[in-house]
Design a protein around this motif. Sequence first.
Motif, PDB file in Angstrom:
ATOM      1  N   GLN B   5     -23.255 -27.160 -23.354  1.00  0.00           N
ATOM      2  CA  GLN B   5     -21.942 -27.499 -23.890  1.00  0.00           C
ATOM      3  C   GLN B   5     -21.652 -26.721 -25.164  1.00  0.00           C
ATOM      4  O   GLN B   5     -20.559 -26.174 -25.336  1.00  0.00           O
ATOM      5  CB  GLN B   5     -21.867 -28.997 -24.175  1.00  0.00           C
ATOM      6  N   PHE B   6     -22.640 -26.677 -26.048  1.00  0.00           N
ATOM      7  CA  PHE B   6     -22.443 -25.961 -27.314  1.00  0.00           C
ATOM      8  C   PHE B   6     -22.116 -24.495 -27.055  1.00  0.00           C
ATOM      9  O   PHE B   6     -21.155 -23.946 -27.612  1.00  0.00           O
ATOM     10  CB  PHE B   6     -23.708 -26.093 -28.168  1.00  0.00           C
ATOM     11  N   LEU B   7     -22.903 -23.870 -26.157  1.00  0.00           N
ATOM     12  CA  LEU B   7     -22.664 -22.455 -25.853  1.00  0.00           C
ATOM     13  C   LEU B   7     -21.293 -22.262 -25.240  1.00  0.00           C
ATOM     14  O   LEU B   7     -20.549 -21.346 -25.601  1.00  0.00           O
ATOM     15  CB  LEU B   7     -23.752 -21.937 -24.907  1.00  0.00           C
ATOM     16  N   PHE B   8     -20.943 -23.161 -24.286  1.00  0.00           N
ATOM     17  CA  PHE B   8     -19.646 -22.972 -23.622  1.00  0.00           C
ATOM     18  C   PHE B   8     -18.510 -23.080 -24.616  1.00  0.00           C
ATOM     19  O   PHE B   8     -17.620 -22.229 -24.643  1.00  0.00           O
ATOM     20  CB  PHE B   8     -19.453 -23.992 -22.506  1.00  0.00           C
ATOM     21  N   TRP B   9     -18.522 -24.135 -25.443  1.00  0.00           N
ATOM     22  CA  TRP B   9     -17.358 -24.315 -26.318  1.00  0.00           C
ATOM     23  C   TRP B   9     -17.296 -23.235 -27.371  1.00  0.00           C
ATOM     24  O   TRP B   9     -16.200 -22.786 -27.743  1.00  0.00           O
ATOM     25  CB  TRP B   9     -17.374 -25.703 -26.941  1.00  0.00           C
ATOM     26  N   THR B  10     -18.472 -22.758 -27.842  1.00  0.00           N
ATOM     27  CA  THR B  10     -18.456 -21.665 -28.811  1.00  0.00           C
ATOM     28  C   THR B  10     -17.869 -20.396 -28.194  1.00  0.00           C
ATOM     29  O   THR B  10     -16.949 -19.774 -28.738  1.00  0.00           O
ATOM     30  CB  THR B  10     -19.886 -21.387 -29.300  1.00  0.00           C
ATOM     31  N   ILE B  11     -18.397 -20.032 -27.019  1.00  0.00           N
ATOM     32  CA  ILE B  11     -17.941 -18.783 -26.392  1.00  0.00           C
ATOM     33  C   ILE B  11     -16.483 -18.916 -25.966  1.00  0.00           C
ATOM     34  O   ILE B  11     -15.688 -17.981 -26.116  1.00  0.00           O
ATOM     35  CB  ILE B  11     -18.849 -18.435 -25.194  1.00  0.00           C
ATOM     36  N   ALA B  12     -16.107 -20.098 -25.451  1.00  0.00           N
ATOM     37  CA  ALA B  12     -14.728 -20.269 -25.008  1.00  0.00           C
ATOM     38  C   ALA B  12     -13.775 -20.201 -26.192  1.00  0.00           C
ATOM     39  O   ALA B  12     -12.694 -19.602 -26.092  1.00  0.00           O
ATOM     40  CB  ALA B  12     -14.572 -21.597 -24.274  1.00  0.00           C
ATOM     41  N   ALA B  13     -14.167 -20.776 -27.336  1.00  0.00           N
ATOM     42  CA  ALA B  13     -13.295 -20.710 -28.506  1.00  0.00           C
ATOM     43  C   ALA B  13     -13.141 -19.273 -28.977  1.00  0.00           C
ATOM     44  O   ALA B  13     -12.033 -18.820 -29.293  1.00  0.00           O
ATOM     45  CB  ALA B  13     -13.869 -21.581 -29.624  1.00  0.00           C
ATOM     46  N   LEU B  14     -14.258 -18.524 -28.994  1.00  0.00           N
ATOM     47  CA  LEU B  14     -14.180 -17.119 -29.407  1.00  0.00           C
ATOM     48  C   LEU B  14     -13.282 -16.326 -28.456  1.00  0.00           C
ATOM     49  O   LEU B  14     -12.420 -15.554 -28.895  1.00  0.00           O
ATOM     50  CB  LEU B  14     -15.585 -16.508 -29.434  1.00  0.00           C
ATOM     51  N   THR B  15     -13.482 -16.550 -27.148  1.00  0.00           N
ATOM     52  CA  THR B  15     -12.699 -15.796 -26.164  1.00  0.00           C
ATOM     53  C   THR B  15     -11.216 -16.129 -26.270  1.00  0.00           C
ATOM     54  O   THR B  15     -10.362 -15.240 -26.279  1.00  0.00           O
ATOM     55  CB  THR B  15     -13.224 -16.110 -24.755  1.00  0.00           C
ATOM     56  N   GLY B  16     -10.922 -17.428 -26.366  1.00  0.00           N
ATOM     57  CA  GLY B  16      -9.518 -17.828 -26.427  1.00  0.00           C
ATOM     58  C   GLY B  16      -8.832 -17.337 -27.686  1.00  0.00           C
ATOM     59  O   GLY B  16      -7.710 -16.826 -27.636  1.00  0.00           O
ATOM     60  N   LEU B  17      -9.529 -17.460 -28.832  1.00  0.00           N
ATOM     61  CA  LEU B  17      -8.931 -16.987 -30.081  1.00  0.00           C
ATOM     62  C   LEU B  17      -8.695 -15.481 -30.035  1.00  0.00           C
ATOM     63  O   LEU B  17      -7.647 -14.997 -30.478  1.00  0.00           O
ATOM     64  CB  LEU B  17      -9.837 -17.340 -31.258  1.00  0.00           C
ATOM     65  N   SER B  18      -9.661 -14.736 -29.478  1.00  0.00           N
ATOM     66  CA  SER B  18      -9.475 -13.289 -29.381  1.00  0.00           C
ATOM     67  C   SER B  18      -8.300 -12.949 -28.477  1.00  0.00           C
ATOM     68  O   SER B  18      -7.515 -12.044 -28.780  1.00  0.00           O
ATOM     69  CB  SER B  18     -10.749 -12.633 -28.861  1.00  0.00           C
ATOM     70  N   ALA B  19      -8.163 -13.703 -27.364  1.00  0.00           N
ATOM     71  CA  ALA B  19      -7.048 -13.427 -26.454  1.00  0.00           C
ATOM     72  C   ALA B  19      -5.717 -13.714 -27.143  1.00  0.00           C
ATOM     73  O   ALA B  19      -4.744 -12.954 -26.987  1.00  0.00           O
ATOM     74  CB  ALA B  19      -7.188 -14.269 -25.186  1.00  0.00           C
ATOM     75  N   ILE B  20      -5.673 -14.796 -27.933  1.00  0.00           N
ATOM     76  CA  ILE B  20      -4.427 -15.103 -28.638  1.00  0.00           C
ATOM     77  C   ILE B  20      -4.130 -14.028 -29.679  1.00  0.00           C
ATOM     78  O   ILE B  20      -2.979 -13.614 -29.860  1.00  0.00           O
ATOM     79  CB  ILE B  20      -4.526 -16.503 -29.267  1.00  0.00           C
ATOM     80  N   MET B  21      -5.189 -13.548 -30.338  1.00  0.00           N
ATOM     81  CA  MET B  21      -4.969 -12.514 -31.345  1.00  0.00           C
ATOM     82  C   MET B  21      -4.514 -11.198 -30.718  1.00  0.00           C
ATOM     83  O   MET B  21      -3.789 -10.432 -31.361  1.00  0.00           O
ATOM     84  CB  MET B  21      -6.250 -12.291 -32.145  1.00  0.00           C
ATOM     85  N   VAL B  22      -4.932 -10.929 -29.469  1.00  0.00           N
ATOM     86  CA  VAL B  22      -4.442  -9.729 -28.777  1.00  0.00           C
ATOM     87  C   VAL B  22      -2.926  -9.790 -28.670  1.00  0.00           C
ATOM     88  O   VAL B  22      -2.214  -8.805 -28.878  1.00  0.00           O
ATOM     89  CB  VAL B  22      -5.087  -9.610 -27.378  1.00  0.00           C
ATOM     90  N   VAL B  23      -2.416 -10.999 -28.370  1.00  0.00           N
ATOM     91  CA  VAL B  23      -0.964 -11.133 -28.224  1.00  0.00           C
ATOM     92  C   VAL B  23      -0.294 -11.051 -29.590  1.00  0.00           C
ATOM     93  O   VAL B  23       0.754 -10.409 -29.742  1.00  0.00           O
ATOM     94  CB  VAL B  23      -0.625 -12.463 -27.531  1.00  0.00           C
ATOM     95  N   LEU B  24      -0.889 -11.690 -30.589  1.00  0.00           N
ATOM     96  CA  LEU B  24      -0.178 -11.853 -31.860  1.00  0.00           C
ATOM     97  C   LEU B  24      -0.168 -10.577 -32.691  1.00  0.00           C
ATOM     98  O   LEU B  24       0.787 -10.336 -33.417  1.00  0.00           O
ATOM     99  CB  LEU B  24      -0.822 -12.986 -32.662  1.00  0.00           C
ATOM    100  N   THR B  25      -1.226  -9.786 -32.616  1.00  0.00           N
ATOM    101  CA  THR B  25      -1.276  -8.626 -33.501  1.00  0.00           C
ATOM    102  C   THR B  25      -0.285  -7.561 -33.040  1.00  0.00           C
ATOM    103  O   THR B  25      -0.017  -7.402 -31.856  1.00  0.00           O
ATOM    104  CB  THR B  25      -2.697  -8.045 -33.552  1.00  0.00           C
TER     105      THR B  25
END
Lengths: 104, 198
Positions: B5-25
């Motif tokens: 669970q810890f690994l999934f939520w960490t990696i998922a948060a990193l992936t999702g934030l990076s994907a959002i930043m791709v759109v925002l930048t």
Amino acid sequence: MSDPGLSAYLLLGALLFVCGALCMATKRNAIGVLIGVELVLNGANVNFMAFSWFNPTFRVEGQIFALFVIVMAAAEAAIALAIVLNFYNNYTSVDVDIAEQLKG
Amino acid sequence: MTLTQFLFWTIAALTGLSAIMVVLTQNIVRAAAWLLFTLAGTAGIYFLLGSDFIGATQLIVYVGGTLVLVVFGVMLTAQGPFVNMKAGAGDWAVSLIVGVALYAVLAVSTLLTAWTGEYPEPVDERSSANVIVLGQALTGIREVQPRTVLAAQRGYTRVSYILPFEIVSVHLVVVLVGAAYLARARRRTSRMPEGVGG
């Protein structure tokens, strides 16, 4: 073993898909649009892999589909970048709003 | 909270934030850099989902190949005004509304669906889709248990993905030859008229 459950993975895939679609819609740079396409394909791949993990009868098939999607994405990136470079050679710009010669 | 669970939520948060930043930048170089983190995080998700081969392929082909291709495209075309190309505020508002609505639809339909097989059995060594099983499936050697009555009468069935494999191979060759043809270096003989080129 995989505690987060299928829905968590599907939500992550949906987030990647929506980000890619928005990226395609808002970027005016042609390479930005290409980056959006990559994000969409990755979201689809996450879904394939999640279903392949959570459905044992789909285990091998999901991974093979993911492999095909990865190969398709590589081919698509190559051909799209070639088109973008050609467009840049002709117009000295990569703004997609300029590419309106085919507009009816 | 278990390790998975810890690994999934960490990696998922990193992936999702990076994907959002791709759109925002707005900077295309930074978008390519955020895409790198998104693709690497997706590879981590694949590792978590128990398929090391696909994760490694994701790292090699996407992060090592496609992303380098994108970065080369950025470098060859990024000059002055094309690095930062801002969309209008109206475009942002509309796309934000559309994006939130689309994600709401997807999330609600995902959460409301009663998925079966929510918690898989721990896989044994032979049934896990390692590279041997994948190779056998691609070449048609793998035998699967028949699930329908008609197939059960014939005994074991074989599922082969060798035709899609061949199609993808030929497709890749054609695409790469076409890309090399399109992107070949050549002198510009005649420029577009100024009115057309904008």
